[in-house]
Motif scaffolding. Structure first.
Motif, mmCIF file in Angstrom:
data_model
loop_
_atom_site.group_PDB
_atom_site.id
_atom_site.type_symbol
_atom_site.label_atom_id
_atom_site.label_comp_id
_atom_site.label_asym_id
_atom_site.label_seq_id
_atom_site.Cartn_x
_atom_site.Cartn_y
_atom_site.Cartn_z
ATOM 1 N N GLY A 275 31.145 31.038 29.263
ATOM 2 C CA GLY A 275 30.008 31.088 30.169
ATOM 3 C C GLY A 275 28.743 31.391 29.398
ATOM 4 O O GLY A 275 28.725 31.421 28.166
ATOM 5 N N GLN A 276 27.677 31.642 30.121
ATOM 6 C CA GLN A 276 26.388 31.972 29.505
ATOM 7 C C GLN A 276 26.525 33.232 28.666
ATOM 8 O O GLN A 276 27.312 34.110 28.962
ATOM 9 C CB GLN A 276 25.349 32.167 30.611
ATOM 10 C CG GLN A 276 23.958 32.332 30.095
ATOM 11 C CD GLN A 276 22.950 32.368 31.245
ATOM 12 O OE1 GLN A 276 23.270 32.113 32.380
ATOM 13 N NE2 GLN A 276 21.723 32.674 30.911
ATOM 14 N N LEU B 196 21.870 46.106 40.376
ATOM 15 C CA LEU B 196 22.859 45.249 39.719
ATOM 16 C C LEU B 196 22.127 44.168 38.951
ATOM 17 O O LEU B 196 20.992 43.828 39.280
ATOM 18 C CB LEU B 196 23.756 44.552 40.757
ATOM 19 C CG LEU B 196 24.772 45.358 41.507
ATOM 20 C CD1 LEU B 196 25.504 44.468 42.508
ATOM 21 C CD2 LEU B 196 25.761 46.004 40.557
ATOM 22 N N ARG B 197 22.825 43.627 37.964
ATOM 23 C CA ARG B 197 22.264 42.535 37.182
ATOM 24 C C ARG B 197 23.302 41.432 37.051
ATOM 25 O O ARG B 197 24.480 41.714 36.882
ATOM 26 C CB ARG B 197 21.888 43.042 35.794
ATOM 27 C CG ARG B 197 20.614 42.434 35.293
ATOM 28 C CD ARG B 197 20.184 43.041 34.011
ATOM 29 N NE ARG B 197 20.216 44.514 34.138
ATOM 30 C CZ ARG B 197 19.965 45.333 33.164
ATOM 31 N NH1 ARG B 197 19.667 44.873 31.984
ATOM 32 N NH2 ARG B 197 20.000 46.636 33.331
ATOM 33 N N SER B 198 22.853 40.209 37.136
ATOM 34 C CA SER B 198 23.759 39.082 36.935
ATOM 35 C C SER B 198 23.138 38.130 35.923
ATOM 36 O O SER B 198 21.952 38.215 35.616
ATOM 37 C CB SER B 198 24.013 38.351 38.255
ATOM 38 O OG SER B 198 22.842 37.690 38.697
ATOM 39 N N THR B 199 23.991 37.253 35.446
ATOM 40 C CA THR B 199 23.519 36.135 34.633
ATOM 41 C C THR B 199 23.806 34.879 35.439
ATOM 42 O O THR B 199 24.381 34.951 36.519
ATOM 43 C CB THR B 199 24.253 36.085 33.273
ATOM 44 O OG1 THR B 199 25.660 36.005 33.511
ATOM 45 C CG2 THR B 199 23.935 37.317 32.439
ATOM 46 N N ARG C 294 26.851 35.326 37.859
ATOM 47 C CA ARG C 294 28.056 35.876 37.232
ATOM 48 C C ARG C 294 27.765 37.340 36.915
ATOM 49 O O ARG C 294 26.706 37.679 36.399
ATOM 50 C CB ARG C 294 28.421 35.140 35.938
ATOM 51 C CG ARG C 294 28.654 33.655 36.087
ATOM 52 C CD ARG C 294 29.744 33.287 37.045
ATOM 53 N NE ARG C 294 31.035 33.760 36.597
ATOM 54 C CZ ARG C 294 32.170 33.548 37.248
ATOM 55 N NH1 ARG C 294 32.166 32.865 38.372
ATOM 56 N NH2 ARG C 294 33.306 34.013 36.785
ATOM 57 N N TYR C 295 28.709 38.215 37.263
ATOM 58 C CA TYR C 295 28.566 39.656 37.050
ATOM 59 C C TYR C 295 29.603 40.119 36.035
ATOM 60 O O TYR C 295 30.755 39.674 36.068
ATOM 61 C CB TYR C 295 28.789 40.422 38.365
ATOM 62 C CG TYR C 295 27.759 40.117 39.421
ATOM 63 C CD1 TYR C 295 26.592 40.867 39.513
ATOM 64 C CD2 TYR C 295 27.949 39.082 40.324
ATOM 65 C CE1 TYR C 295 25.642 40.592 40.476
ATOM 66 C CE2 TYR C 295 27.001 38.801 41.294
ATOM 67 C CZ TYR C 295 25.861 39.560 41.373
ATOM 68 O OH TYR C 295 24.925 39.283 42.333
ATOM 69 N N ARG C 296 29.183 41.017 35.167
ATOM 70 C CA ARG C 296 30.147 41.644 34.261
ATOM 71 C C ARG C 296 31.099 42.501 35.088
ATOM 72 O O ARG C 296 30.751 42.968 36.168
ATOM 73 C CB ARG C 296 29.423 42.512 33.233
ATOM 74 C CG ARG C 296 28.642 41.693 32.236
ATOM 75 C CD ARG C 296 27.980 42.521 31.184
ATOM 76 N NE ARG C 296 28.359 43.918 31.230
ATOM 77 C CZ ARG C 296 27.871 44.844 30.446
ATOM 78 N NH1 ARG C 296 26.975 44.524 29.549
ATOM 79 N NH2 ARG C 296 28.248 46.092 30.541
ATOM 80 N N ARG C 297 32.287 42.746 34.580
ATOM 81 C CA ARG C 297 33.295 43.498 35.324
ATOM 82 C C ARG C 297 32.857 44.931 35.636
ATOM 83 O O ARG C 297 33.270 45.488 36.638
ATOM 84 C CB ARG C 297 34.618 43.501 34.579
ATOM 85 C CG ARG C 297 35.265 42.132 34.622
ATOM 86 C CD ARG C 297 36.737 42.206 34.321
ATOM 87 N NE ARG C 297 37.357 40.923 34.542
ATOM 88 C CZ ARG C 297 37.760 40.466 35.724
ATOM 89 N NH1 ARG C 297 37.595 41.185 36.790
ATOM 90 N NH2 ARG C 297 38.314 39.286 35.834
#
Length: 151
Positions: free
Chosen positions: A2-3, A37-40, A48-51
């Motif tokens: 992914g990114q 929260l932060r997503s890419t 997409r979110y980190r776990r």
């Protein structure tokens, strides 16, 4: 991949995060707009979110239930590290920020419970012993709010 070189198995879609956390997608989008929260974005422009977002969402929900304002939650979450999953020490440091406020809330709720117990039980039929009665508006001198319930 992914990114940012992260494999898709290492990230969660917004739907997966919602299902795993028990929080509505709209709430996750709101948390992201508030900076909690932060997503890419992947190649298909999907969030997409980190776990570790699962832990952040859990902390947000518990803190909200405890009455901690979103701004204070955001300030605390901003102290967590970027680029790695927070450790136990990180979470302990974060929770210490709220300890004094939570202790004060607990004390206030205990006073409220203890002082309202008679009124709730009697239905305010005994005004002579009610801790909230205010003959002659004498509480006005103590200032605004609920002066008999606040320290």
């Amino acid at each position: 991949m992914g990114q940012n070189g992260v494999g898709t198995h290492e990230t969660l879609s917004v739907g997966e995060l919602a299902a795993r956390s028990g929080v509505a997608i709209s709430a996750l989008h709101f948390y992201e707009r508030q900076g909690l929260l932060r997503s890419t974005r992947n190649a298909g422009n999907q969030r997409r979110y980190r776990r570790d977002a699962l832990r952040r969402v859990a902390v947000i929900r518990v803190a909200q239930r405890a009455g901690i304002p979103l701004a204070a939650i955001g300030e605390a979450l901003a102290t967590l590290p970027d680029g790695r999953t927070p450790t136990q020490a990180d979470w302990t440091r974060l929770s210490r920020r709220w300890r004094a406020d939570l202790d004060a809330r607990i004390a206030q709720l205990t006073r409220l419970r203890d002082q309202l117990d008679g009124c709730i039980g009697c239905g305010c039929l005994s005004l002579r012993v009610c801790p909230l009665r205010n003959p002659g508006d004498v509480a006005r001198a103590r200032g605004p709010g609920a002066p008999y319930l606040e320290p």
